[in-house]
Write an enzyme that holds these catalytic residues in place. Sequence first.
Site, mmCIF file in Angstrom:
data_model
loop_
_atom_site.group_PDB
_atom_site.id
_atom_site.type_symbol
_atom_site.label_atom_id
_atom_site.label_comp_id
_atom_site.label_asym_id
_atom_site.label_seq_id
_atom_site.Cartn_x
_atom_site.Cartn_y
_atom_site.Cartn_z
ATOM 1 N N SER A 1 37.977 43.586 39.003
ATOM 2 C CA SER A 1 39.351 44.472 38.692
ATOM 3 C C SER A 1 39.285 44.975 37.437
ATOM 4 O O SER A 1 40.011 45.974 37.137
ATOM 5 C CB SER A 1 40.601 43.574 38.978
ATOM 6 O OG SER A 1 40.831 42.787 38.055
ATOM 7 N N LYS B 1 44.762 41.836 33.013
ATOM 8 C CA LYS B 1 44.962 43.255 33.215
ATOM 9 C C LYS B 1 45.076 44.058 31.896
ATOM 10 O O LYS B 1 45.368 43.424 30.682
ATOM 11 C CB LYS B 1 46.232 43.589 34.100
ATOM 12 C CG LYS B 1 46.148 42.921 35.591
ATOM 13 C CD LYS B 1 45.030 43.505 36.313
ATOM 14 C CE LYS B 1 44.910 42.657 37.563
ATOM 15 N NZ LYS B 1 43.761 43.059 38.553
#
Length: 199
Positions: free
Chosen positions: A56, A97
């Site tokens: 990701s 993230k």
Amino acid sequence: MRTEDVGSRRAVRDPFKKKNWKLELWSWTKTFMIVFIIAIMIRGFMFTNYIVYGQSMMPTINDGERIIVNKIGYEISQPNRFDLIIFHATEDTDYIKRVIGLPGDTIRYENDILYINDKPHDEDFLNQFREELNGDILTSDFTLEDITGELNVPEGHIFVLGDNRQNSIDSRQIGFVPMEQIVGRANMAYWPIQAFRLF
């Protein structure tokens, strides 16, 4: 006047010599103990390391890389836009993230361009990925209201995205991240050694 016959001087045994090696050993033992305790404190309270699993955050961070996370920074300051952060996503899972939206921000993507409070923002960290996609759209269009039902990022929360926008579970699915769930900021990748870099 005092005279000394050097030739007749006898070697005098130092009564403390025997004890010196014990004192030296104790000194080294104390030093190692202090270093060990400091290392535990730094590891527990200031820095920690993580192994990144998944894709990701590619190409910024690759699957299997090891990173160092600064845990103390956000105790004295707030996250900055575009910081790479670790946060508790569930009770037993942490995510890494990128911070996109801060409290009070409006967020939208239009034609693969990020708009924060209606101003376009460059995301230079995505340039390599965009080149690899040969002109394909990296981030699909959306507004904050479309995906969260909120016009602005709420106080005490942030909005996060993975750099691999086409393959990331982030605030588009899980919603806003509460500040208290943030573990810290990713400072560097240190393994594999040839991929060492600072963020």
